[in-house]
Design an enzyme around this catalytic site. Structure first.
Site, PDB file in Angstrom:
ATOM      1  N   TRP A  17       0.917  -1.264  -0.134  1.00 22.89           N
ATOM      2  CA  TRP A  17       0.036  -0.128  -0.003  1.00 22.89           C
ATOM      3  C   TRP A  17       0.882   1.195  -0.013  1.00 22.89           C
ATOM      4  O   TRP A  17       1.615   1.274   0.805  1.00 22.89           O
ATOM      5  CB  TRP A  17      -0.725   0.187   1.281  1.00 22.89           C
ATOM      6  CG  TRP A  17      -1.423   1.321   1.585  1.00 22.89           C
ATOM      7  CD1 TRP A  17      -0.879   2.303   2.298  1.00 22.89           C
ATOM      8  CD2 TRP A  17      -2.816   1.850   1.168  1.00 22.89           C
ATOM      9  NE1 TRP A  17      -1.687   3.560   2.192  1.00 22.89           N
ATOM     10  CE2 TRP A  17      -2.908   3.072   1.827  1.00 22.89           C
ATOM     11  CE3 TRP A  17      -3.991   1.425   0.596  1.00 22.89           C
ATOM     12  CZ2 TRP A  17      -3.993   3.813   1.470  1.00 22.89           C
ATOM     13  CZ3 TRP A  17      -4.934   1.987   0.176  1.00 22.89           C
ATOM     14  CH2 TRP A  17      -5.071   3.343   0.796  1.00 22.89           C
ATOM     15  N   ILE A  18       0.410   2.245  -0.794  1.00 23.77           N
ATOM     16  CA  ILE A  18       1.009   3.538  -0.558  1.00 23.77           C
ATOM     17  C   ILE A  18      -0.163   4.650  -0.589  1.00 23.77           C
ATOM     18  O   ILE A  18      -1.292   4.308  -1.264  1.00 23.77           O
ATOM     19  CB  ILE A  18       2.104   3.888  -1.636  1.00 23.77           C
ATOM     20  CG1 ILE A  18       1.741   4.272  -3.035  1.00 23.77           C
ATOM     21  CG2 ILE A  18       3.106   2.821  -1.894  1.00 23.77           C
ATOM     22  CD1 ILE A  18       2.507   4.940  -3.922  1.00 23.77           C
ATOM     23  N   ASN A  19       0.329   5.802   0.272  1.00 25.15           N
ATOM     24  CA  ASN A  19      -0.698   7.064   0.036  1.00 25.15           C
ATOM     25  C   ASN A  19       0.260   8.226  -0.255  1.00 25.15           C
ATOM     26  O   ASN A  19       1.028   8.047  -1.142  1.00 25.15           O
ATOM     27  CB  ASN A  19      -1.580   6.876   1.096  1.00 25.15           C
ATOM     28  CG  ASN A  19      -1.209   6.871   2.475  1.00 25.15           C
ATOM     29  OD1 ASN A  19      -0.649   6.070   2.840  1.00 25.15           O
ATOM     30  ND2 ASN A  19      -1.860   7.841   3.246  1.00 25.15           N
ATOM     31  N   ASP A  20       0.009   9.248   0.525  1.00 25.69           N
ATOM     32  CA  ASP A  20       0.609  10.590   0.209  1.00 25.69           C
ATOM     33  C   ASP A  20       1.878  10.677  -0.176  1.00 25.69           C
ATOM     34  O   ASP A  20       2.852  10.120   0.404  1.00 25.69           O
ATOM     35  CB  ASP A  20       0.304  11.586   1.535  1.00 25.69           C
ATOM     36  CG  ASP A  20      -0.885  11.304   2.026  1.00 25.69           C
ATOM     37  OD1 ASP A  20      -1.685  10.602   1.798  1.00 25.69           O
ATOM     38  OD2 ASP A  20      -1.042  11.959   3.401  1.00 25.69           O
ATOM     39  N   GLN A  52       3.933   7.648   2.077  1.00 23.48           N
ATOM     40  CA  GLN A  52       3.383   6.877   3.022  1.00 23.48           C
ATOM     41  C   GLN A  52       3.175   5.401   2.452  1.00 23.48           C
ATOM     42  O   GLN A  52       2.781   5.347   1.357  1.00 23.48           O
ATOM     43  CB  GLN A  52       2.048   7.657   3.216  1.00 23.48           C
ATOM     44  CG  GLN A  52       1.950   8.900   3.836  1.00 23.48           C
ATOM     45  CD  GLN A  52       2.188   8.975   5.211  1.00 23.48           C
ATOM     46  OE1 GLN A  52       1.276   8.700   6.300  1.00 23.48           O
ATOM     47  NE2 GLN A  52       3.564   9.370   5.651  1.00 23.48           N
ATOM     48  N   TRP A  73      -4.325   0.349   4.207  1.00 21.59           N
ATOM     49  CA  TRP A  73      -3.717   1.107   5.137  1.00 21.59           C
ATOM     50  C   TRP A  73      -3.061   0.968   6.374  1.00 21.59           C
ATOM     51  O   TRP A  73      -3.996   0.367   6.895  1.00 21.59           O
ATOM     52  CB  TRP A  73      -4.537   2.710   5.036  1.00 21.59           C
ATOM     53  CG  TRP A  73      -3.684   3.674   5.521  1.00 21.59           C
ATOM     54  CD1 TRP A  73      -3.274   4.721   5.241  1.00 21.59           C
ATOM     55  CD2 TRP A  73      -3.906   4.094   7.145  1.00 21.59           C
ATOM     56  NE1 TRP A  73      -2.728   5.543   5.998  1.00 21.59           N
ATOM     57  CE2 TRP A  73      -2.993   5.284   7.349  1.00 21.59           C
ATOM     58  CE3 TRP A  73      -4.523   3.477   7.925  1.00 21.59           C
ATOM     59  CZ2 TRP A  73      -3.099   5.844   8.535  1.00 21.59           C
ATOM     60  CZ3 TRP A  73      -4.047   3.819   9.558  1.00 21.59           C
ATOM     61  CH2 TRP A  73      -3.535   5.339   9.617  1.00 21.59           C
ATOM     62  N   ARG A  84      -1.840  17.830  11.983  1.00 22.91           N
ATOM     63  CA  ARG A  84      -0.759  17.237  11.375  1.00 22.91           C
ATOM     64  C   ARG A  84      -0.379  17.802   9.742  1.00 22.91           C
ATOM     65  O   ARG A  84      -1.057  18.788   9.445  1.00 22.91           O
ATOM     66  CB  ARG A  84      -1.434  15.664  11.158  1.00 22.91           C
ATOM     67  CG  ARG A  84      -2.628  15.389  10.105  1.00 22.91           C
ATOM     68  CD  ARG A  84      -3.161  14.169   9.988  1.00 22.91           C
ATOM     69  NE  ARG A  84      -4.243  13.945   9.326  1.00 22.91           N
ATOM     70  CZ  ARG A  84      -5.419  13.881   9.853  1.00 22.91           C
ATOM     71  NH1 ARG A  84      -5.616  14.301  11.291  1.00 22.91           N
ATOM     72  NH2 ARG A  84      -6.513  13.766   9.035  1.00 22.91           N
ATOM     73  N   ASP A  91     -10.552  16.650   3.928  1.00 28.90           N
ATOM     74  CA  ASP A  91     -10.992  15.198   4.502  1.00 28.90           C
ATOM     75  C   ASP A  91     -12.531  14.903   4.190  1.00 28.90           C
ATOM     76  O   ASP A  91     -12.789  13.739   3.875  1.00 28.90           O
ATOM     77  CB  ASP A  91     -10.792  15.186   5.907  1.00 28.90           C
ATOM     78  CG  ASP A  91     -10.631  13.647   6.291  1.00 28.90           C
ATOM     79  OD1 ASP A  91     -10.380  12.734   5.538  1.00 28.90           O
ATOM     80  OD2 ASP A  91     -11.046  13.493   7.484  1.00 28.90           O
TER      81      ASP A  91
HETATM   82  N1  DQQ Z   1      -2.664  10.852   5.058  1.00 27.66           N
HETATM   83  C1  DQQ Z   1      -1.568  10.758   6.246  1.00 27.66           C
HETATM   84  C2  DQQ Z   1      -2.164  11.868   6.895  1.00 27.66           C
HETATM   85  C3  DQQ Z   1      -2.814  12.760   5.951  1.00 27.66           C
HETATM   86  C4  DQQ Z   1      -3.490  11.541   5.279  1.00 27.66           C
HETATM   87  C5  DQQ Z   1      -1.664   9.566   6.888  1.00 27.66           C
HETATM   88  C6  DQQ Z   1      -3.767  12.313   4.147  1.00 27.66           C
HETATM   89  O1  DQQ Z   1      -0.806  12.486   7.676  1.00 27.66           O
HETATM   90  O2  DQQ Z   1      -3.567  13.777   6.619  1.00 27.66           O
HETATM   91  O3  DQQ Z   1      -1.176   8.219   6.190  1.00 27.66           O
HETATM   92  O4  DQQ Z   1      -4.017  11.345   3.145  1.00 27.66           O
END
Ligand code: DQQ
Length: 541
Positions: A19-22, A38, A46, A145, A235
């Site tokens: 998995w990857i995100n930001d 991420q 996640w 954050r 969000d």
């Molecule tokens: N993803 C991160 C947070 C951010 C969110 C956590 C946005 O720091 O706010 O993986 O996709």
């Protein structure tokens, strides 16, 4: 049924698995571009978040390194979430990121390279004086954050913002912090900017753009001749929004000009599957580059079965349009080095109700540039003011096959030969008094014969003046399960994830279609197969 493994992207950034995100902390250091992201080292949903790390000399071919920042201290033991890099004087990178601490609070931490003579910046040190920005009393420690790159205010302070939400009234905010030494940070009384009812602002970004030209500016540039961009990822809606405005460095306040965030109405980098983006300044080619994340549209169950989820989109050069009303975006020029086998079409009619196939290239991984000439706008349907702010709803009802006046015309990509599967990217033109309004849509409703797939239609208006030239261009990057489109040379961008059951590999076709009542002409079309770059094949220790 499960996803065909060959639908995995070939040229969009991704790690070997999981998995990857930001995108996090993009930076340039000693001949290498770095991208952190991420990452879940243990699975394809996640969780267990660390900073994955890759390096590149061209932002297209990537080598994977071991994770740079991972839970190891009380101040980040439950996760290392998003953050940014700042290059301090003397070419010294510093990273600020959000740690999840022993009490599950969000805190901001600093990390420095262990060894500045390692151009790969493999090892990062997190001093024991962390966190450098704990949630003070009165701040919600679960909505605090994603620190930005810091800019240097001539008043002698490094300055940055952090995403936040005030619970009492759901006001989204960019909290402002200042530091003289980059280690001791103090929160300003007022946020840089905020908007009522906008909920949590994730991954804010704040940077200057030049009023003229494509050159990017270093994050600390302030003064006449620049505008500032404030972007946040909401969000509430899961989209990225930005405004253009003026940064007053005396008051440390940002005031949007002609754009606002009220009712989630900011401008958008991308009207599709695009979130948690971040820019950085590239000192080599003097440009600002935008990275954005696209998740999968399929279910978490499918993600966990297939063993991978999430990509970064092709990095985009970003600059201000000379009309000052919006940003323009275009795939970085290095991407063109992947162009391979080429076909072109010139002056070909796409007659009302007709279509033609673009043959002789394999189009499941392709780059298509097309210019449409619209000889006659007489049959354009009337624009209704209720469409404003409702582009997506309009295209949801009016698909690519809904007959129109001028348009829908555009591309069918990842199409089966019988067109039972296709993703449509198209324009539709309306009459509004003696002016015209252009709408761009991405319609994946027939992208797959598979059931239970999330197939949202995406759309945005394109700010073009057809009175000068009755013409509009489209560029679409196709990568097995990604359709990433740039309308009117980067004015309106839409990204979509799709999972064909039939239109896979050699069975994916490319068509130009026109379901309007008016003929349009393809004055020029160029399409290229795209070669596979080196994409994080093996981890370098
Ligand atoms: N993803 C991160 C947070 C951010 C969110 C956590 C946005 O720091 O706010 O993986 O996709």
């Amino acid at each position: 049924s499960s996803v065909d493994p060959t639908l995995r992207t070939g040229y969009h950034f991704r790690p070997p698995r999981n998995w990857i995100n930001d995108p996090n902390g993009p930076l340039y250091y000693k001949d290498f571009y770095h991208l952190f992201y991420q990452y879940n080292p243990y699975g394809s949903v996640w969780g267990n978040i660390v900073w994955g790390h890759s390096i590149s000399t061209d932002l297209i071919n990537w080598k994977a390194l071991t994770p740079a920042i991972y839970p190891s201290k009380p101040f980040d033991i439950f996760g290392c979430w998003s953050g940014s890099a700042t290059i301090l004087p003397g070419d010294k990178p510093a990273i600020l990121y959000t740690g999840i601490d022993t009490q599950k609070r969000q805190v901001q931490n600093i990390a420095f390279p262990a060894n500045l003579s390692d151009p790969y910046l493999r090892e990062w040190v997190k001093p024991d004086y962390n966190p450098v920005m704990p949630p003070e009393t009165g701040l919600n420690s679960s909505s605090f954050r994603d620190p930005t790159t810091a800019w240097y205010n001539p008043n002698g302070h490094w300055t940055l913002i952090i995403g936040n939400k005030r619970d009492a009234d759901n006001r989204g905010m960019a909290l402002l912090y200042r530091s003289k030494d980059f280690v001791k940070w103090v929160r300003a009384k007022h946020p840089l900017h905020s908007a009522k009812n906008s909920g949590m602002w994730e991954c804010p970004d704040f940077y200057p753009v030049a009023l003229r030209g494509k050159l990017g500016l270093d994050t600390s540039v302030i003064g006449a001749g620049v505008k500032h961009v404030l972007k946040m990822s909401l969000d509430l809606t899961r989209y990225d929004y930005y405004t253009l405005g003026k940064y007053d460095d005396n008051l440390d306040k940002y005031v949007p000009q002609n754009t606002s965030l009220d009712n989630h109405s900011g401008l958008r980098y991308d009207y599709g599957n695009f979130y948690a983006s971040k820019t950085f300044y590239d000192p080599v080619k003097l440009r600002r580059i935008l990275w954005g994340w696209a998740n999968e549209s399929d279910t978490p169950k499918v993600d966990s079965d297939k063993g991978w989820a999430g990509i970064q989109l092709i990095p985009r050069t970003i600059w201000l349009h000379r009309n000052g009303r919006q940003l323009l975006q275009w795939p970085i020029e290095e991407f063109d080095t992947l162009r391979h086998k080429h076909v072109s079409v010139a002056n070909k009619l796409a007659p009302a109700g007709g279509l033609f196939e673009v043959k002789d290239i394999q189009s499941n991984q392709a780059d298509v540039e097309i210019t449409f000439d619209i000889p006659n706008l007489d049959k354009a349907e009337d624009f209704d003011r209720s469409y404003i702010g409702n582009a997506q709803a309009f295209c949801g009802k009016n698909t690519a096959e809904t007959k129109g006046g001028v348009g829908p015309f555009g591309l069918y990509v990842l199409a089966s030969s019988d067109l039972e599967e296709r993703t449509a990217v198209f324009f539709k033109i309306f009459k509004n008094g003696n002016k015209h309004v252009v709408l761009m849509c991405n319609d994946p409703t027939r992208s797959t014969k598979r059931e239970d797939i999330y197939k949202p239609t995406f759309a945005g208006f394109v700010d073009v003046d057809l009175s000068k030239a009755k013409r509009i261009s489209l560029r679409t990057l196709i990568d097995n399960s990604v359709v990433e489109s740039f309308g009117a040379r980067g004015k309106t961008c839409i990204t979509s994830r799709v999972y064909p059951a039939v239109a896979i590999g050699k069975d994916a076709h490319l068509f130009v279609f026109n379901n309007g009542a008016e003929d349009v002409k393809v004055s020029e079309l160029n399409a290229w197969e795209i070669r596979k770059p080196e994409m994080n094949q093996e981890i370098i220790y």
